[in-house]
Design an enzyme around this catalytic site. Structure first.
Site, PDB file in Angstrom:
ATOM      1  N   HIS A  37      45.962  25.552  39.983  1.00  0.00           N
ATOM      2  CA  HIS A  37      46.772  25.549  38.769  1.00  0.00           C
ATOM      3  C   HIS A  37      48.003  26.420  38.990  1.00  0.00           C
ATOM      4  O   HIS A  37      48.003  27.320  39.836  1.00  0.00           O
ATOM      5  CB  HIS A  37      45.984  26.112  37.590  1.00  0.00           C
ATOM      6  CG  HIS A  37      44.940  25.190  37.054  1.00  0.00           C
ATOM      7  ND1 HIS A  37      44.445  25.299  35.774  1.00  0.00           N
ATOM      8  CD2 HIS A  37      44.291  24.135  37.607  1.00  0.00           C
ATOM      9  CE1 HIS A  37      43.545  24.362  35.560  1.00  0.00           C
ATOM     10  NE2 HIS A  37      43.428  23.645  36.673  1.00  0.00           N
ATOM     11  N   GLU A  78      49.254  28.857  37.270  1.00  0.00           N
ATOM     12  CA  GLU A  78      49.030  30.296  37.080  1.00  0.00           C
ATOM     13  C   GLU A  78      48.354  30.928  38.285  1.00  0.00           C
ATOM     14  O   GLU A  78      48.719  32.034  38.703  1.00  0.00           O
ATOM     15  CB  GLU A  78      48.164  30.553  35.835  1.00  0.00           C
ATOM     16  CG  GLU A  78      48.774  30.074  34.544  1.00  0.00           C
ATOM     17  CD  GLU A  78      48.324  28.688  34.113  1.00  0.00           C
ATOM     18  OE1 GLU A  78      48.185  28.472  32.895  1.00  0.00           O
ATOM     19  OE2 GLU A  78      48.100  27.824  34.987  1.00  0.00           O
ATOM     20  N   CYS A  80      44.241  27.691  30.608  1.00  0.00           N
ATOM     21  CA  CYS A  80      42.862  27.234  30.470  1.00  0.00           C
ATOM     22  C   CYS A  80      41.923  28.439  30.655  1.00  0.00           C
ATOM     23  O   CYS A  80      42.382  29.539  30.975  1.00  0.00           O
ATOM     24  CB  CYS A  80      42.575  26.148  31.515  1.00  0.00           C
ATOM     25  SG  CYS A  80      42.444  26.797  33.203  1.00  0.00           S
ATOM     26  N   CYS A 129      42.317  30.145  34.167  1.00  0.00           N
ATOM     27  CA  CYS A 129      43.570  30.889  34.321  1.00  0.00           C
ATOM     28  C   CYS A 129      43.588  32.118  33.423  1.00  0.00           C
ATOM     29  O   CYS A 129      44.081  33.179  33.822  1.00  0.00           O
ATOM     30  CB  CYS A 129      44.761  29.979  34.057  1.00  0.00           C
ATOM     31  SG  CYS A 129      44.907  28.684  35.319  1.00  0.00           S
TER      32      CYS A 129
END
Length: 148
Positions: free
Chosen positions: A53, A55, A83, A86
């Site tokens: 992801h 992040e 999410c 993260c």
């Protein structure tokens, strides 16, 4: 607004993700002086890695830049609400400020589904939501509309 510059960089990264066929999410991390020390965009399709992801990519780069796992004094700016994975990484890295654009109604963990930053983890980041929200959500909507 003070977060406009970092959100513009995050949006540029999100567009790069979209161009690569990835869900358009971009993230930048700045130090206390406003210098960009980490950047990332989604790379799940490219890498075949569920944890790739934006992040996570940015946190890894920022930790390497500082030579420390603690990102105290830093600001994470991302185009989409983090999410649970993260949000957990943000908590573990001790990032004190989180800025995001669009809400994430399915996995959002800064208030949309759950607010993990409100739980008693011993670290509570300040969260600023809705920064350039229409542009961030428009990019996502356009991406998924074109996928269908």
């Amino acid at each position: 607004m003070e977060f406009e510059k970092s959100m513009e960089l995050a949006l540029t990264l999100a567009r790069e993700a979209a161009d690569a066929g990835e869900v358009p999410v971009g993230c930048v991390i700045t130090d206390r002086d406003g210098n960009v020390i980490g950047r990332g965009h989604n790379r799940r399709e490219e890498s075949g890695d569920a944890t790739a992801h934006a992040e996570i990519e940015a946190i890894r780069e920022a930790c390497a830049a500082l030579g420390d796992w603690r990102l105290e004094g830093c600001t994470l700016t991302v185009t989409l609400e983090p999410c649970p994975m993260c949000a957990g990484a943000i908590l573990n890295a001790r990032i004190p400020t989180v800025v995001y654009g669009a809400k994430e109604p399915v996995f959002g963990s800064c208030g949309s589904v759950i607010d993990l930053f409100f739980e008693r983890y011993g670290h509570t980041p300040r969260v600023y939501s809705g920064v350039r929200e229409q542009e961030c959500s428009g990019l996502l909507k356009s991406f998924f509309r074109n996928k269908r």
